[in-house]
Design a protein around this motif. Structure first.
Motif, short mmCIF file in Angstrom:
data_model
loop_
_atom_site.label_atom_id
_atom_site.label_comp_id
_atom_site.label_asym_id
_atom_site.label_seq_id
_atom_site.Cartn_x
_atom_site.Cartn_y
_atom_site.Cartn_z
N PRO A 169 0.81 -1.22 0.00
CA PRO A 169 0.00 0.00 0.00
C PRO A 169 0.85 1.28 0.00
CG PRO A 169 -0.78 -1.51 1.68
CD PRO A 169 0.48 -2.11 1.13
N ILE A 224 0.94 5.65 0.55
CA ILE A 224 0.26 6.82 1.12
C ILE A 224 1.07 8.09 0.82
CG2 ILE A 224 1.29 6.55 3.46
CD1 ILE A 224 -2.20 7.46 3.51
N TYR A 277 -2.32 6.45 7.60
CA TYR A 277 -2.81 5.15 7.14
C TYR A 277 -3.71 4.51 8.21
CZ TYR A 277 -2.59 0.41 5.15
OH TYR A 277 -2.90 -0.81 4.61
N ARG A 282 -5.68 6.41 2.27
CA ARG A 282 -4.98 5.58 1.28
C ARG A 282 -4.67 6.42 0.05
NH1 ARG A 282 -5.39 3.02 5.26
NH2 ARG A 282 -6.27 0.97 5.62
#
Ligand code: KG4
Ligand code: ZN
Length: 345
Positions: free
Chosen positions: A115, A117, A325, A330
């Protein structure tokens, strides 16, 4: 050696908004596993300030080796399994510089399937205090003083920021850099003026404190810079040897008094007795000393990060990215640099 990866949350952070390329690996919001900075100061100092095109080229050269070094230092062998989040500064800052960090972070995020950010650089500076302290909870007042910013912010909760006041023109660090240039002391000006100020008399010259006595939280460092430059030129005309240390000490006292007067106003206006300070100028000895005296007299809790995480770094970006986060934010592969991104209301 990292003993228990199951309990941990590992963030790889990248900062490239101005003239420092920085990469850090953090476990959670405070445990630093790797912290690397490639400073471009030597390359820019011959021009007396940051040259944007040069900065972005140098970021490109530095960034991959820094990521590799940070992974090695943090003993990360398989990033796709061991890294939980990639945090990157996506604004504000120089477009060409931000682009290098953001594109690198997006590529790593996609390649490792981790992920992503995007982090606001100023939220990062606020989080330098969180990375350095385990008991900082909002609400608090945050003074952010750097080469590009002079802001007093009310942090109501993490993610909820109210701008109490800022500079009308130059940032405090910018004034340091310009006065340093006139004195022939090079770039960046803050550290060298700070050093010389320790040898001078802060009361040798009196400089005006623009806006210091208004009831508004606002600064004008352009006014102070011009007054300092005029004073230096006058001294040059009438002295064989310029009293550099006294000039530095007097200028530093004026900056400190100005910043302190508005911090006092913010405390009075909000009634909040918790203060954090960050940004490159927060490394300044005069400011640190004055804030310590004022806060201890008034029973205010003062959070001052160690000097090396006051200036630009990726530890603060990792801490801010982790917190953002965990608040549910996101980014995706549409993440784009925003040179004028503001998070204040
Ligand atoms: O936070 P930073 O590294 O980069 C920006 O986001 O701008 O701040 C750099 C600024 C420069 O203007 C530099 O002269 C100033 O912080 N600075 C200092 C000191 N160390 C760095 N100013 C005063 N005293 C210092 N010790
Ligand atoms: Zn900064």
């Amino acid at each position: 050696m990292i003993s228990d990866r199951d309990e941990s949350f590992i963030t790889l952070a990248i900062e490239s908004s101005c003239d420092d390329t920085a990469v850090a690996v953090m476990d959670g919001q405070r445990e630093i596993l790797a912290d690397f900075i490639a400073s471009q100061i030597d390359s820019h100092s011959i021009y007396g300030g940051v040259v944007p095109e040069l900065a972005s080229r140098m970021h490109q050269e530095a960034i991959i080796p820094l990521v590799e070094s940070a992974l090695a230092k943090a003993e990360i062998k398989d990033p796709s399994k061991e890294i939980d989040l990639i945090a990157v500064t996506s604004g504000p800052g120089l477009m060409g510089s931000l682009l290098v960090g953001v594109m690198t972070a997006k590529a790593l995020s996609q390649g490792w399937n981790v992920p992503l950010i995007g982090v606001n650089h100023l939220e990062g500076h606020i989080f330098a205090n969180c990375a350095a302290s385990d008991d900082l909870e909002p609400p608090f007042i945050s003074l952010i003083v750097s080469g590009g910013h002079t802001e007093i912010v009310l942090v109501r909760s993490f993610g909820d920021y109210e701008l109490l006041g800022s500079t009308r023109d130059d940032a405090a660090g910018e004034a340091y850099d310009k006065v340093s240039k006139i004195l022939g002391l090079g770039y960046p000006g803050g550290p060298v003026i700070d050093r010389l100020a320790a040898e001078g008399d802060p009361n040798a010259f009196s400089l005006p404190l623009p806006l210091a006595n208004t009831r508004e939280i606002e600064f004008s460092f352009s006014g102070l810079k011009t007054a300092a430059i005029t004073l230096i030129e006058k001294q040059r005309e009438c002295n064989e040897k310029l009293p550099v240390a006294d000039l530095c000490a007097s200028f530093q006292k004026a900056v400190t008094d100005t910043l302190l007067s508005k911090v006092k106003l913010a405390v009075r206006q909000t009634g909040i007795k918790k203060l954090t300070v960050s940004g490159g100028v927060a490394a300044n000895s005069g400011l640190r000393g004055a804030l310590k005296v004022y806060t201890s007299r008034k029973g205010i809790s003062l959070f001052l990060p160690p000097r090396h995480i006051c200036t630009d770094n990726a530890v603060m970006i990792a801490a801010a990215g982790y917190n953002s986060y965990m608040r549910g934010n996101r980014s995706d592969l549409f993440l784009a640099p925003n040179p004028s991104w503001s998070i204040w209301r």
